[in-house]
Design a protein around this motif. Structure first.
Motif, PDB file in Angstrom:
ATOM      1  N   ASN A 180       0.845  -1.191   0.000  1.00 47.45           N
ATOM      2  CA  ASN A 180       0.000   0.000   0.000  1.00 47.45           C
ATOM      3  C   ASN A 180       0.878   1.237   0.000  1.00 47.45           C
ATOM      4  OD1 ASN A 180      -2.220   1.598   0.047  1.00 47.45           O
ATOM      5  ND2 ASN A 180      -2.726   1.253   2.199  1.00 47.45           N
ATOM      6  N   ASP A 199     -13.587   5.308  -1.591  1.00 49.15           N
ATOM      7  CA  ASP A 199     -14.689   5.080  -0.658  1.00 49.15           C
ATOM      8  C   ASP A 199     -15.850   6.044  -0.882  1.00 49.15           C
ATOM      9  OD1 ASP A 199     -13.436   7.385   0.234  1.00 49.15           O
ATOM     10  OD2 ASP A 199     -13.922   6.985   2.335  1.00 49.15           O
ATOM     11  N   HIS A 216      -4.723   2.280  -1.474  1.00 46.13           N
ATOM     12  CA  HIS A 216      -6.032   1.790  -1.046  1.00 46.13           C
ATOM     13  C   HIS A 216      -6.074   1.861   0.477  1.00 46.13           C
ATOM     14  CE1 HIS A 216      -4.196  -2.087   0.183  1.00 46.13           C
ATOM     15  NE2 HIS A 216      -3.448  -1.918  -0.871  1.00 46.13           N
ATOM     16  N   SER A 218      -6.843   0.625   4.356  1.00 49.15           N
ATOM     17  CA  SER A 218      -6.718  -0.646   5.063  1.00 49.15           C
ATOM     18  C   SER A 218      -8.104  -1.151   5.456  1.00 49.15           C
ATOM     19  CB  SER A 218      -5.860  -0.468   6.322  1.00 49.15           C
ATOM     20  OG  SER A 218      -6.545   0.323   7.283  1.00 49.15           O
ATOM     21  N   GLU A 219      -8.163  -2.362   5.965  1.00 49.07           N
ATOM     22  CA  GLU A 219      -9.444  -2.936   6.364  1.00 49.07           C
ATOM     23  C   GLU A 219      -9.982  -2.291   7.636  1.00 49.07           C
ATOM     24  OE1 GLU A 219      -9.002  -7.109   6.741  1.00 49.07           O
ATOM     25  OE2 GLU A 219      -8.617  -7.458   4.598  1.00 49.07           O
ATOM     26  N   GLU A 220      -9.093  -1.659   8.431  1.00 45.30           N
ATOM     27  CA  GLU A 220      -9.515  -1.102   9.719  1.00 45.30           C
ATOM     28  C   GLU A 220      -9.874   0.369   9.658  1.00 45.30           C
ATOM     29  OE1 GLU A 220      -6.539  -2.602   9.338  1.00 45.30           O
ATOM     30  OE2 GLU A 220      -7.033  -4.607  10.102  1.00 45.30           O
ATOM     31  N   ARG A 222      -9.559   4.480   7.337  1.00 48.66           N
ATOM     32  CA  ARG A 222      -9.230   5.307   6.189  1.00 48.66           C
ATOM     33  C   ARG A 222      -8.405   6.488   6.693  1.00 48.66           C
ATOM     34  NH1 ARG A 222     -15.165   6.845   4.536  1.00 48.66           N
ATOM     35  NH2 ARG A 222     -15.320   6.933   6.810  1.00 48.66           N
ATOM     36  N   SER A 237     -19.139   5.467   6.716  1.00 47.55           N
ATOM     37  CA  SER A 237     -18.600   4.114   6.702  1.00 47.55           C
ATOM     38  C   SER A 237     -18.392   3.666   8.141  1.00 47.55           C
ATOM     39  CB  SER A 237     -17.266   4.071   5.943  1.00 47.55           C
ATOM     40  OG  SER A 237     -16.623   2.823   6.111  1.00 47.55           O
ATOM     41  N   LYS A 239     -15.721   2.321   9.000  1.00 45.13           N
ATOM     42  CA  LYS A 239     -14.298   2.564   9.238  1.00 45.13           C
ATOM     43  C   LYS A 239     -14.057   4.047   9.501  1.00 45.13           C
ATOM     44  CE  LYS A 239     -12.746   0.814   5.352  1.00 45.13           C
ATOM     45  NZ  LYS A 239     -11.793   0.290   4.335  1.00 45.13           N
TER      46      LYS A 239
END
Length: 387
Positions: A180, A199, A216, A218-220, A222, A237, A239
């Motif tokens: 990333n 997003d 991009h 992360s999954e946890e 922004r 979101s 996140k």
């Protein structure tokens, strides 16, 4: 060197620095300095692979140089050096790579902990007059009519809308094995630009500003880094969305707000238009409500209520909106839009109120100030005020 990277050199000091870049001895000193700065980040605090990758990219840049064709929209970093332009851009690249390493630590921390992080963002280059993207590998893409053909842009799922002056990221990223990576959108003097993130969030940048964003999220979480002024419309979101500004972290979920944090200004000004916003510093934090602004000057935090948000975001409508503004607050804003310097007498305390279109040239703007009772004259690119 640190002053140039931070954007604190101007006038004669900047001229002397750029002239010195022509000297072989100074170029060697600069090369040694840049290498030593990146060497400091080869520590256990950063993922070894990530740090080594960026370190080697920079060493390759210094040893190999770059091409400087004036007609090229992309300025690659891996061709033979051609003198002054190489070293001016290399100084910006070190800020970008160090900023990427620092910000990498932020976006990879535990999602349950938000820690204020100092992020170094590369200074705006006065050698490039159009908005551009500085990619993680050091390549610079000027956002003009040829930008859509660029492979770097396609790799991060990006497209350019010339009419609306917007960079859009689709989230359809071509995986290259580089992880990333952190990229930087830059708006030089007299320009504005926006970016639509994958997003759905949209960020508008005012003149002389920089925004760092990842390939991009992360999954946890922004997150982005800002220096200068930006207006944020953050998509809702689960996140959290983090904006890192100097020593501050602004945490949001879905909201609209404006942040003003220019290098050289003593204050950071955050204004909330919609939603909720939490601002965290080293020892303080505050939750903002719509219509409130948080003014931070050093250790002093002050909340302003009933703020006229239309004035705060007038720059998005291509307007300067001054309301009993002191000349010392007006001129830095004009200098970021027009390529000018200025001289104000020590006891000159005049104020001005009015809206001025950013489409006017500087001569017209100065005439408007004169009509408001402010005496001044233009000497080339310098504006001198007098009683």
């Amino acid at each position: 060197m640190e002053a140039y990277i931070d954007g604190r050199l101007s006038g004669r000091a900047l001229h002397r620095f750029l002239e010195a870049l022509n000297e072989p001895l100074f170029q060697q000193i600069l090369s040694d300095y840049l290498q030593s700065q990146l060497q400091e980040f080869r520590t256990d605090e950063v993922d070894n692979g990530f740090a080594e990758e960026h370190y080697q990219k920079f060493i390759s840049l210094v040893r190999s140089g770059l091409i400087t064709g004036e007609q090229e929209s992309v300025i690659p970093m891996y061709k033979r050096p051609t003198g002054l332009r190489f070293w001016k851009i290399a100084a910006i690249v070190i800020g970008m790579l160090i900023g990427g390493l620092l910000w990498y630590q932020l976006v990879n921390k535990s999602p349950h902990t938000i820690t204020p992080t100092v992020v170094t963002i590369p200074s705006v280059s006065d050698t490039i007059r159009q908005p551009y993207v500085a990619f993680a590998d050091g390549s610079i893409l000027i956002l003009d009519s040829l930008a859509g053909q660029n492979d770097h842009l396609r790799q991060i799922g990006g497209t350019v809308d010339l009419k609306n002056r917007r960079l859009s990221l689709s989230g359809n990223i071509r995986r290259t094995g580089d992880g990333n990576l952190i990229h930087t959108l830059v708006t030089p003097r007299g320009t504005q630009y926006s970016v639509a993130l994958a997003d759905g969030s949209v960020i508008w940048l005012n003149a002389y500003s920089r925004l760092q964003f990842p390939s991009h999220f992360s999954e946890e979480r922004r997150g982005v880094g800002l220096s200068g002024e930006g207006y944020f419309d953050v998509a809702e979101s689960d996140k959290p969305f983090l904006v890192v500004v100097e020593k501050l972290t602004i945490a949001v979920v879905g909201t609209r707000f404006n942040v003003r944090a220019y290098n050289g200004e003593r204050s950071v000004h955050t204004t909330l238009l919609r939603g909720k916003l939490k601002v965290e510093g080293d020892r303080q934090q505050h939750l903002l409500l719509p219509g409130q602004a948080l003014l931070i000057e050093g250790a002093r935090w002050r909340v302003l209520n009933g703020v006229d948000t239309s004035q705060v975001v007038a720059w998005r409508q291509q307007l300067f909106d001054f309301r009993k503004a002191n000349l010392r607050s007006i001129m830095p804003e004009l200098a970021r839009w027009y390529e000018i310097s200025y001289e104000i007498p020590p006891r000159f305390n005049r104020t001005f109120s009015g809206k001025i279109s950013r489409s006017y040239d500087i001569a017209t703007v100065l005439q408007i100030l004169r009509e408001g009772g402010i005496r001044c004259r233009q000497e080339g690119k310098k504006v001198v005020f007098y009683d």
